[in-house]
Structure formats: structure tokens, C-alpha cells
Design a protein around this motif. Structure first.
Motif, short mmCIF file in Angstrom:
data_model
loop_
_atom_site.label_atom_id
_atom_site.label_comp_id
_atom_site.label_asym_id
_atom_site.label_seq_id
_atom_site.Cartn_x
_atom_site.Cartn_y
_atom_site.Cartn_z
N GLN A 155 0.82 -1.20 0.00
CA GLN A 155 0.00 0.00 0.00
C GLN A 155 0.86 1.25 0.00
N GLU A 156 1.94 1.22 0.78
CA GLU A 156 2.82 2.38 0.85
C GLU A 156 3.55 2.58 -0.48
N SER A 158 2.46 1.63 -3.44
CA SER A 158 1.46 2.10 -4.39
C SER A 158 1.17 3.58 -4.21
N ARG A 159 1.10 4.03 -2.97
CA ARG A 159 0.83 5.44 -2.68
C ARG A 159 1.95 6.33 -3.22
N SER A 163 1.84 9.05 -6.28
CA SER A 163 2.14 10.47 -6.08
C SER A 163 3.19 10.98 -7.06
#
Length: 203
Positions: A155-156, A158-159, A163
Motif C-alpha cells: 500500500q505504501e 502504491s501510494r 504520487s
């Protein structure tokens, strides 16, 4: 290898072939969106004799160049494996001095508390120092814990990629390895199961 197998297949097998640094791929859903995930199971990293310097194979350096996130694994029953983490992180920072790269610190063999050599406090302190997330897990007994840890890292990653509008970090000239080998993982699992079956028959 045990943690990678747990994450990818939800199965645990205690005996594996020597790790040759295989690359595996699978589809993974994060927040309702399906992504293609590549996991590089890197060879073992060790400290050089009587120093805090690590001995890295070139294959590990190539993996460091293209990775979007890192999982540092040590055993709570082996203090030397814990000692490797900090110099390995410093080695990665030499390659990516300014990059925002998510990392996960995983303390494995959480089921072997009586043999513990590394405390949870030491793990948490190191994770804080490195700027990563800490999980104490048992590849043998806790599939859910392993999956949760990997999912959080995904998740991190992907974030951060989102960005950056999908742009790869600047300054990286190495292409990601091709032909992820999920078939090799299945072969290794089958060999381990066959070996276990033969051992049981012999006994």
C-alpha cells in the motif's frame, strides 16, 4: 524464502532449496485496484569477518537499483541476522541517497520465544531508526501476520508511485528483471513436499 512462500501461497514448508535469488510475480489487490507485484527473493547477506560491513552479491545490487520497496528480515533467534540490517540499509542508501523508499522490518520466528536473542524493543528501535514499519511474525504459525505486513508495504509503495504520477525514480539505468518465475516457486514447493513424504516413509 519461507516468508515469501507464505505471502504468495499461504503455505508453509520448513525445508527449502538454497536460495538462488528467484523473482516471482502475482496479481495483488490493494484498495480495490489490482496491481502486478514482483517479489525478488534475494540471496543471503552476511557481515564480513569482525566488521560491520556487508558482503553483497552483484545480484543484490541489481535488485536494489530497481526495487520500489524493501523487506528486511531477521530471526529473533539469531542476533547476527539482526546485526546485518543496519549496514544493509546503509548500503541501500548509498545507491538511493535521496529516494523515498518504503521499507518493512520483519522479525521472523516469533513462535520460538524461548530461543529469543533479539527483543521486540530492539526491533522497534531499529525500525524507528530506519524509518520503517516493524512486524514480529511467525512464517510457520501465522499466515495472516505475514500477509498483513506485506500488504501494508504494498500500500505504501502504491501510494508513493501514485504520487509520482507513475514516473520511475530518476537516475536509475537498470531495467527490471524479466520473466518472473512463479513456476519455479511451484517446483520448489513440490520438491519440498516430495522430500517430506520420503522422509516420513523412511521413518
Amino acid at each position: 524464502t519461507a516468508l515469501v512462500v507464505r505471502f504468495l501461497t499461504k503455505r508453509f514448508i520448513g525445508d527449502y532449496e538454497a536460495n538462488t535469488g528467484a523473482l516471482y510475480s502475482r496479481k495483488f489487490t490493494i484498495d480495490g485496484e489490482q496491481i502486478s507485484l514482483q517479489v525478488q527473493d534475494t540471496p543471503f547477506v552476511s557481515l564480513e569477518d569482525d566488521t560491520d560491513s556487508i558482503c553483497c552479491q552483484e545480484q543484490i545490487n541489481r535488485s536494489i537499483y530497481w526495487a520500489d520497496g524493501f523487506v528486511f528480515v531477521y530471526s529473533i533467534t539469531d542476533y547476527e541476522s539482526y546485526r546485518v540490517i543496519r549496514p544493509l540499509y546503509q548500503h541501500i542508501r548509498k545507491i538511493h541517497p535521496n529516494a523515498n523508499i518504503p521499507l518493512l522490518l520483519m522479525a521472523n520466528k516469533g513462535d520460538l520465544l524461548r530461543a529469543r536473542q533479539v527483543s521486540s524493543k530492539e526491533g522497534l528501535q531499529l525500525a524507528g531508526e530506519l524509518g520503517g514499519t516493524y512486524y514480529e511474525v511467525s512464517a510457520r504459525e501465522n499466515c495472516e501476520g505475514v500477509h498483513e505486513a506485506f500488504q501494508q508495504l504494498c500500500q505504501e509503495v502504491s501510494r508513493i508511485i501514485g504520487s509520482c504520477n507513475g514516473e520511475k525514480r530518476r537516475g536509475l539505468h537498470l531495467v527490471r528483471p524479466k520473466s518472473p518465475n512463479m513456476q519455479d516457486l511451484k517446483r520448489r514447493l513440490k520438491q519440498a513436499l516430495t522430500s517430506k513424504g520420503k522422509s516420513a516413509t523412511t521413518l
